[in-house]
Design a protein around this motif. Sequence first.
Motif, mmCIF file in Angstrom:
data_model
loop_
_atom_site.group_PDB
_atom_site.id
_atom_site.type_symbol
_atom_site.label_atom_id
_atom_site.label_comp_id
_atom_site.label_asym_id
_atom_site.label_seq_id
_atom_site.Cartn_x
_atom_site.Cartn_y
_atom_site.Cartn_z
ATOM 1 N N ASN A 263 0.820 -1.210 0.000
ATOM 2 C CA ASN A 263 0.000 0.000 0.000
ATOM 3 C C ASN A 263 0.853 1.259 0.000
ATOM 4 O OD1 ASN A 263 -2.619 -1.083 -0.018
ATOM 5 N ND2 ASN A 263 -2.603 -1.421 2.199
ATOM 6 N N ALA A 264 1.928 1.235 0.766
ATOM 7 C CA ALA A 264 2.793 2.413 0.863
ATOM 8 C C ALA A 264 3.379 2.786 -0.495
ATOM 9 C CB ALA A 264 3.904 2.164 1.876
ATOM 10 N N ARG A 265 3.646 1.783 -1.316
ATOM 11 C CA ARG A 265 4.222 2.045 -2.641
ATOM 12 C C ARG A 265 3.217 2.691 -3.590
ATOM 13 N NH1 ARG A 265 7.493 -2.601 -1.229
ATOM 14 N NH2 ARG A 265 5.867 -4.100 -1.731
ATOM 15 N N LYS A 266 1.944 2.616 -3.251
ATOM 16 C CA LYS A 266 0.897 3.206 -4.095
ATOM 17 C C LYS A 266 0.657 4.684 -3.777
ATOM 18 C CE LYS A 266 -1.627 -1.213 -4.183
ATOM 19 N NZ LYS A 266 -2.891 -1.875 -3.760
ATOM 20 N N ILE A 267 1.206 5.163 -2.693
ATOM 21 C CA ILE A 267 0.938 6.534 -2.259
ATOM 22 C C ILE A 267 1.843 7.497 -3.014
ATOM 23 C CG2 ILE A 267 0.982 8.104 -0.290
ATOM 24 C CD1 ILE A 267 0.407 5.680 1.496
ATOM 25 N N GLY A 268 1.267 8.547 -3.550
ATOM 26 C CA GLY A 268 2.002 9.503 -4.368
ATOM 27 C C GLY A 268 3.002 10.338 -3.586
ATOM 28 N N ALA A 269 3.876 11.004 -4.317
ATOM 29 C CA ALA A 269 4.979 11.754 -3.712
ATOM 30 C C ALA A 269 4.508 12.930 -2.862
ATOM 31 C CB ALA A 269 5.921 12.249 -4.811
ATOM 32 N N GLU A 270 3.374 13.540 -3.213
ATOM 33 C CA GLU A 270 2.901 14.719 -2.488
ATOM 34 C C GLU A 270 1.798 14.382 -1.488
ATOM 35 O OE1 GLU A 270 4.581 17.380 -2.804
ATOM 36 O OE2 GLU A 270 5.792 16.516 -4.432
ATOM 37 N N TRP A 271 1.873 13.201 -0.933
ATOM 38 C CA TRP A 271 0.804 12.702 -0.071
ATOM 39 C C TRP A 271 0.615 13.518 1.209
ATOM 40 C CZ3 TRP A 271 1.718 10.003 4.743
ATOM 41 C CH2 TRP A 271 3.069 9.917 5.093
ATOM 42 N N GLN A 272 1.640 14.251 1.642
ATOM 43 C CA GLN A 272 1.521 15.023 2.869
ATOM 44 C C GLN A 272 0.974 16.432 2.646
ATOM 45 O OE1 GLN A 272 4.667 14.292 5.942
ATOM 46 N NE2 GLN A 272 5.765 13.435 4.198
ATOM 47 N N ALA A 273 0.691 16.763 1.393
ATOM 48 C CA ALA A 273 0.221 18.114 1.072
ATOM 49 C C ALA A 273 -1.294 18.180 0.926
ATOM 50 C CB ALA A 273 0.882 18.600 -0.219
ATOM 51 N N GLY A 274 -1.999 17.173 1.452
ATOM 52 C CA GLY A 274 -3.449 17.124 1.290
ATOM 53 C C GLY A 274 -4.181 18.140 2.141
#
Length: 500
Positions: A263-274
């Motif tokens: 699952n972690a590999r599916k999360i995009g690079a800007e995941w903390q900017a939501g």
Amino acid sequence: MDRGFPRRDFLRSAAVGGAAIAGWERLGELARADDAKVGPEMVRLRPEIEPVVRWIEATPREEVFERAVAELNDGLSYKHLLAGLFLAGVRNIQPRPVGFKFHAVMVINSAHYLAQSAPVSERLLPLFWALDNFKDSQAQDVKEGDWALGPVDESKVPPPSRAKADFVRAMDAWDVDAADVAVAGLCRSAGAAEAMEPLWHMAARDQRDIGHKAIFAAQAWRTLQAIGWENAEPVLRSLAYALLDQGGGAPRPIGPYEANLENARKIGAEWQAGRHDPAATTSLLATLREADPEAASAEAVKLLAAGVSPGSIWDAVLLSSSELMMRNPGIIALHATTTANALHFMFRASGDDSNRKLALLQAVGWIPLYRERIKSPDAVAIDAIPDDAEVPAGPEAVERLFDAAGRDRARAAAETVAYLSGGGSMRALFDLGSKMIFRKGTNSHDYKYGAAIWEEALTTTDPKWAPRLVAAAMYNLPPAQRADSPLMRRAREAVAAVVG
């Protein structure tokens, strides 16, 4: 003895009393006895802290408060008492299973956390309680074989260039001996933050021991920040040994670890900017009431992909764990919160993107594991606590909340939501709640849970959830009607001899 180190922290400004203490000559004899050498079967600690650990180890339980008073009045600092107590547990208490008597180690930071906001007159009380708790655990450990953390096999410690890779390889293989020498090499050759990264990963790997592995990792790091990284090597060796506990089962993680690596590999690079999204928090909270670990984690990935911030997901995790406390107060629900708090701390402490993702996804995925163990028929919902209860204004309002907690927990929860949502003082509630723990707490979980829930209530992404987290805590915090602990009455008398 801690001579040569100036009195620090609150003792600098405290009035040092010269109260007479029974058995003073006996305490002097104990001090001289502490000069005995540490046996070759035990790891030797740093020279400035070894004597402190020795008197903590050697003093009989019934005399340890008086001995602590003598040491404090003789110049022992709060910091060195904290360090000595923590390292005495690390050296003397077997961290397997990770829990039970090992709470003597895992509770130290929680006691320290709560103490820092207490009045000067009460700031030592949690450490005095922890001293007695250590002596109890030490006695249990002796009955179970008298385990001690031994010295490192220096001939097998890898060079700096290999230490981290060797440690990761050993942990993946569940190889205790290889991990022990490798973590020693890692601690000696890497900075504090770098050394912790593989330990954060391994602590989030396995939910075995109802989350205590993650709790120990977070508590170890936090305590080391207070006592100094120079004391880290024996602590990290104990931690690595604990993380490899198989509990009599197969050497594989409990929980959705493999699924969450994917699952972690599916999360995009800007995941903390939501974006902050209260609706997503409520939606995930509903999912966590029904979903299995893999489905819950997958839902979190979808929310991140849709632009929801990690903070809104953390809010759902803490609301869900607190809801379990409302449904079935007890040890499992308590650990749902303390483990979520530990994983949340890892998320904030780690500088590695993959570790941060793993901590978040495991926090989501572990909630269903706790839910299924509780199996409560009670369908109470934390987001449905009414906020229109009548509560008095002024200082007596907080006292009324803890009085209500001893009569009707649901009523206390509703009044807490109304009080805080109406502008009541979180600080006043925190202060009285801490005092209840200091005076009426009976075990490590009172301290661990109290510290965890206060921290989370003060750091929610959406402040509107904080009253509900505190409301759920009313199902577990000591109520006003509970009698003061006899042990803490003794501790208050001892502390009075130090602070006047």
